[in-house]
Motif scaffolding. Sequence first.
Motif, PDB file in Angstrom:
ATOM      1  N   ALA A  18       0.766  -1.179   0.066  1.00 56.87           N
ATOM      2  CA  ALA A  18       0.053  -0.028  -0.141  1.00 56.87           C
ATOM      3  C   ALA A  18       0.834   1.260  -0.136  1.00 56.87           C
ATOM      4  CB  ALA A  18      -0.901   0.177   1.464  1.00 56.87           C
ATOM      5  N   ARG A  19       0.389   2.431  -0.446  1.00 55.10           N
ATOM      6  CA  ARG A  19       1.121   3.630  -0.694  1.00 55.10           C
ATOM      7  C   ARG A  19       0.620   4.375   0.618  1.00 55.10           C
ATOM      8  NH1 ARG A  19      -1.716   6.519  -5.257  1.00 55.10           N
ATOM      9  NH2 ARG A  19      -3.304   5.119  -4.833  1.00 55.10           N
ATOM     10  N   VAL A  20       1.723   4.871   1.494  1.00 55.91           N
ATOM     11  CA  VAL A  20       1.477   5.515   2.664  1.00 55.91           C
ATOM     12  C   VAL A  20       1.630   7.144   2.442  1.00 55.91           C
ATOM     13  CG1 VAL A  20       2.205   5.751   4.933  1.00 55.91           C
ATOM     14  CG2 VAL A  20       2.005   3.702   3.724  1.00 55.91           C
ATOM     15  N   ARG A  21       0.700   7.948   2.774  1.00 59.88           N
ATOM     16  CA  ARG A  21       0.813   9.320   2.825  1.00 59.88           C
ATOM     17  C   ARG A  21       0.983   9.799   4.197  1.00 59.88           C
ATOM     18  NH1 ARG A  21      -3.923  10.983   0.528  1.00 59.88           N
ATOM     19  NH2 ARG A  21      -3.066  11.333  -1.368  1.00 59.88           N
ATOM     20  N   ILE A  22       1.964  10.385   4.647  1.00 60.18           N
ATOM     21  CA  ILE A  22       2.502  11.069   5.759  1.00 60.18           C
ATOM     22  C   ILE A  22       2.383  12.324   5.997  1.00 60.18           C
ATOM     23  CG2 ILE A  22       4.115  11.415   7.577  1.00 60.18           C
ATOM     24  CD1 ILE A  22       5.686   8.616   6.196  1.00 60.18           C
ATOM     25  N   LEU A  23       1.282  12.558   7.019  1.00 65.21           N
ATOM     26  CA  LEU A  23       0.858  14.100   7.150  1.00 65.21           C
ATOM     27  C   LEU A  23       1.833  14.541   8.508  1.00 65.21           C
ATOM     28  CD1 LEU A  23      -2.843  14.323   6.767  1.00 65.21           C
ATOM     29  CD2 LEU A  23      -1.023  14.828   5.039  1.00 65.21           C
ATOM     30  N   ASP A  24       3.041  15.267   8.308  1.00 68.24           N
ATOM     31  CA  ASP A  24       3.793  15.546   9.650  1.00 68.24           C
ATOM     32  C   ASP A  24       3.270  17.060  10.095  1.00 68.24           C
ATOM     33  OD1 ASP A  24       4.735  16.532   7.240  1.00 68.24           O
ATOM     34  OD2 ASP A  24       6.612  16.782   7.997  1.00 68.24           O
ATOM     35  N   LEU A  25       2.576  16.926  11.123  1.00 70.75           N
ATOM     36  CA  LEU A  25       1.771  17.948  11.782  1.00 70.75           C
ATOM     37  C   LEU A  25       2.209  18.204  13.179  1.00 70.75           C
ATOM     38  CD1 LEU A  25      -1.738  16.788  10.369  1.00 70.75           C
ATOM     39  CD2 LEU A  25      -0.016  18.739   9.250  1.00 70.75           C
ATOM     40  N   GLY A  59       7.753  26.905  16.977  1.00 64.27           N
ATOM     41  CA  GLY A  59       6.552  26.172  16.710  1.00 64.27           C
ATOM     42  C   GLY A  59       7.458  24.474  16.351  1.00 64.27           C
ATOM     43  N   ARG A  60       8.524  24.569  16.054  1.00 61.84           N
ATOM     44  CA  ARG A  60       9.058  23.133  15.371  1.00 61.84           C
ATOM     45  C   ARG A  60      10.266  22.695  16.449  1.00 61.84           C
ATOM     46  NH1 ARG A  60       5.728  19.914  12.197  1.00 61.84           N
ATOM     47  NH2 ARG A  60       4.586  21.411  10.661  1.00 61.84           N
ATOM     48  N   THR A  61      10.254  21.417  16.832  1.00 62.87           N
ATOM     49  CA  THR A  61      11.286  21.180  17.532  1.00 62.87           C
ATOM     50  C   THR A  61      12.776  21.537  16.662  1.00 62.87           C
ATOM     51  OG1 THR A  61      10.068  19.738  18.643  1.00 62.87           O
ATOM     52  CG2 THR A  61      12.446  19.319  18.801  1.00 62.87           C
ATOM     53  N   SER A  62      12.500  20.952  15.294  1.00 65.67           N
ATOM     54  CA  SER A  62      13.962  21.098  14.460  1.00 65.67           C
ATOM     55  C   SER A  62      14.362  22.542  14.383  1.00 65.67           C
ATOM     56  CB  SER A  62      13.509  20.657  13.171  1.00 65.67           C
ATOM     57  OG  SER A  62      12.322  21.620  12.412  1.00 65.67           O
ATOM     58  N   THR A  63      13.464  23.437  14.537  1.00 66.00           N
ATOM     59  CA  THR A  63      13.928  24.879  14.474  1.00 66.00           C
ATOM     60  C   THR A  63      14.643  25.244  15.929  1.00 66.00           C
ATOM     61  OG1 THR A  63      11.952  25.488  13.256  1.00 66.00           O
ATOM     62  CG2 THR A  63      13.091  27.215  14.514  1.00 66.00           C
ATOM     63  N   ALA A  64      14.336  24.780  16.813  1.00 64.57           N
ATOM     64  CA  ALA A  64      14.742  24.970  18.290  1.00 64.57           C
ATOM     65  C   ALA A  64      16.110  24.393  18.574  1.00 64.57           C
ATOM     66  CB  ALA A  64      13.871  24.291  19.573  1.00 64.57           C
ATOM     67  N   PRO A  67       8.901  25.530  23.255  1.00 63.31           N
ATOM     68  CA  PRO A  67       7.937  25.321  22.170  1.00 63.31           C
ATOM     69  C   PRO A  67       6.623  26.340  22.191  1.00 63.31           C
ATOM     70  CG  PRO A  67       8.227  23.162  23.522  1.00 63.31           C
ATOM     71  CD  PRO A  67       8.724  24.364  24.084  1.00 63.31           C
ATOM     72  N   SER A  68       5.885  26.459  21.283  1.00 63.51           N
ATOM     73  CA  SER A  68       5.094  27.803  21.187  1.00 63.51           C
ATOM     74  C   SER A  68       4.040  27.094  22.201  1.00 63.51           C
ATOM     75  CB  SER A  68       4.312  27.630  19.766  1.00 63.51           C
ATOM     76  OG  SER A  68       5.297  28.106  18.853  1.00 63.51           O
ATOM     77  N   ARG A  69       3.397  28.151  22.755  1.00 63.03           N
ATOM     78  CA  ARG A  69       2.074  27.880  23.800  1.00 63.03           C
ATOM     79  C   ARG A  69       1.028  27.270  22.934  1.00 63.03           C
ATOM     80  NH1 ARG A  69       1.226  29.394  28.625  1.00 63.03           N
ATOM     81  NH2 ARG A  69       3.034  30.830  28.675  1.00 63.03           N
ATOM     82  N   GLY A  70       0.408  26.231  23.568  1.00 62.78           N
ATOM     83  CA  GLY A  70      -0.965  25.533  22.921  1.00 62.78           C
ATOM     84  C   GLY A  70      -0.410  24.237  22.365  1.00 62.78           C
ATOM     85  N   THR A  71       0.883  24.195  22.254  1.00 58.23           N
ATOM     86  CA  THR A  71       1.200  22.660  21.610  1.00 58.23           C
ATOM     87  C   THR A  71       1.447  21.749  22.823  1.00 58.23           C
ATOM     88  OG1 THR A  71       3.713  23.298  22.111  1.00 58.23           O
ATOM     89  CG2 THR A  71       2.746  23.866  19.842  1.00 58.23           C
ATOM     90  N   GLY A  72       1.465  20.583  22.531  1.00 52.31           N
ATOM     91  CA  GLY A  72       1.356  19.471  23.320  1.00 52.31           C
ATOM     92  C   GLY A  72       2.693  19.534  24.270  1.00 52.31           C
TER      93      GLY A  72
END
Length: 298
Positions: free
Chosen positions: A128-135, A230-235, A202-207
């Motif tokens: 199966a094809r897999v579409r990944i939504l990184d959110l 907003g992103r861990t990679s940015t941090a 991390p930005s307020r409101g994130t998990g």
Amino acid sequence: MSINYDFGDLEAFLAVKETGSFHKAAAKLNLSQSAITRRIRKLEEALDSQLFLRTTRAVKPTLAAKRLQSRAEVMLQDARETSQAMRDESVAFAHQRNALITIAVLPTSIGTLVLPALRRFREEGHSARVRILDLATNEVAEAVAEGEADFGVSSIPALEATTRFEPLLEERIVLALPINHPMAGQRAVEWANLKSLPLILPSRGTGNRLLIDEAMARARQQFFWTYEVGRTSTALEMVKDGLGAALVPESATGGNDVSYVPLNDTRLMRSIGLLRRATHAETSTVKALINALRKTPK
């Protein structure tokens, strides 16, 4: 003239029209009530017409809604007949039907959980094809609740009554420091040590931010962040550049240009797990990928 609504919006409209209730329409379509509200609002904005009069006691269709009903029913029926015809014409390629899986995942869970599960999934013979939504965490929950993803990999429990959460692993939140920082290499740091650091949170409101704020409150500590991202990679890029220290999930570690030190607080943990719609009928292929995630070494 652009068309700014879709079949899902029309389905939501007909469900509200039929049941006379946003709540009952949500139950009928196995969506959250907030998702139904967003779809109706989107349709009203696209048509520039109010479709329902909402009071505390009832939801009444407007004249515009009554005029739209028959057209919406015809459009959806045509769409169903077209889909059926396409499936009939593609019977020779039955193995490709329903062979697309969409998963919504946290970026930091990809290396730890998702990639090993995908390798196992392929090794078991699935094509199966897999579409990944990184959110972000909240976006993962919304994608699952609204049916945009077959399931999600998230770090917070179910936020909607229509979803359920199954923990897969627990991981620490650690302190990321520049490689040459005096605290780098320590076995652990105390909360008080963070007061002297330019903090990246991390930005307020994130998990992750919710977990960190709750842990700070339990430790009776109050810190003023220097940067909020907003992103861990940015941090981590900012840490690498020497701009500060960041609190990040342990699954995000691994870069050789940054040092990672745990905090001396065993309660600063987050759960990573499966987020699924409660009554959604999953295909055997989706179930196979879910089982591959469960089997991933922790």
